[in-house]
Design an enzyme around this catalytic site. Structure first.
Site, short mmCIF file in Angstrom:
data_model
loop_
_atom_site.label_atom_id
_atom_site.label_comp_id
_atom_site.label_asym_id
_atom_site.label_seq_id
_atom_site.Cartn_x
_atom_site.Cartn_y
_atom_site.Cartn_z
N HIS A 61 0.85 -1.19 0.00
CA HIS A 61 0.00 0.00 0.00
C HIS A 61 0.89 1.24 0.00
O HIS A 61 2.01 1.22 0.50
CB HIS A 61 -0.91 -0.01 1.23
CG HIS A 61 -1.99 1.03 1.18
ND1 HIS A 61 -1.77 2.34 1.57
CD2 HIS A 61 -3.28 0.96 0.78
CE1 HIS A 61 -2.88 3.03 1.43
NE2 HIS A 61 -3.81 2.24 0.93
N GLU A 74 -3.70 2.74 -7.30
CA GLU A 74 -4.09 3.78 -6.36
C GLU A 74 -3.13 4.97 -6.46
O GLU A 74 -2.10 4.99 -5.77
CB GLU A 74 -4.04 3.26 -4.92
CG GLU A 74 -5.16 2.35 -4.51
CD GLU A 74 -5.25 2.30 -2.98
OE1 GLU A 74 -6.33 2.57 -2.47
OE2 GLU A 74 -4.24 2.00 -2.33
#
Length: 215
Positions: free
Chosen positions: A85, A133
């Site tokens: 992430h 993302e």
């Protein structure tokens, strides 16, 4: 479409969010999972919702103080894990090591990346899925499918070009059912979001809206 809710370290009640997610998943026949902090994995899994870890470390059982062991995550009830992430970046070799650790215990994997080029590199490592993302959109409420839809379509193409059957999720700024449908139209097979549910006044209502347009 797969809806994965990352609770990060937001000051929400993880069990309440997980319980709402389990109920909405059942009533809507939609695959919904929740990724809580490591300390909350077991409590969240006990609600019956599909449970994911936010990370596993590229280590085997042993002298690894501060690491998140894949075996412990699986034993707590998780069925999958996020990796890389934007708030917990890994070197490519460590992504590969974490994937190996996850496979060792049968955890499903999603590797996050910032852009299509990184998506291609991540997909080449053969995770179950990748999630695009752009970090500048995370938490903004502006979905990448609206801000720059080409990123999603190029990410899908990059994953396909890697030569493996790797799903692509759309993340960053997802908060509504319209965002989910837009991501689906661009070729993604799921969405990854956090604040749209974790910081919502009514997480159940937010979840119901997210899946409202899905057949």
């Amino acid at each position: 479409m797969f809806v994965l809710i990352n609770l990060k370290t937001y000051p929400c009640d993880p069990v309440a969010v997980a319980s709402a997610a389990a109920e909405v998943a059942e009533s809507s026949d939609t695959r919904i999972a929740v990724a809580p902090e490591a300390a909350d994995l077991r409590r969240v899994a006990e609600t019956g919702v599909e449970t994911w870890a936010q990370h596993v470390s590229p280590v085997e059982p042993g002298s690894n103080t501060g690491s998140t062991l894949a075996e412990t995550v699986a034993e707590a009830g998780a069925s999958g894990t996020l990796l890389n992430h934007s708030e917990n970046r890994l070197k490519l070799a460590d992504i590969d090591g974490s994937l190996e650790a996850a496979r060792r215990v049968g955890l499903e994997t999603i590797v996050c990346a910032n852009n299509p080029a990184q998506i291609g590199a991540a997909a080449a490592l053969d995770p179950d899925a990748v999630a695009v993302e752009p970090p500048e959109l995370i938490g903004t409420g502006t979905p990448v499918s609206q801000a720059d839809p080409d990123i999603v379509t190029y990410a899908v193409a990059a994953a396909e070009a890697a030569g493996d059957d790797v799903d692509v999720l759309c993340g960053a700024g997802i908060s509504t059912g319209d965002d989910v449908l837009a991501a689906q139209d661009l070729g993604s097979t799921g969405v990854l979001l956090a604040s749209g549910v974790a910081k919502a006044d009514d997480p159940r209502a937010a979840l119901e809206d997210l899946v409202s347009g899905l057949a």
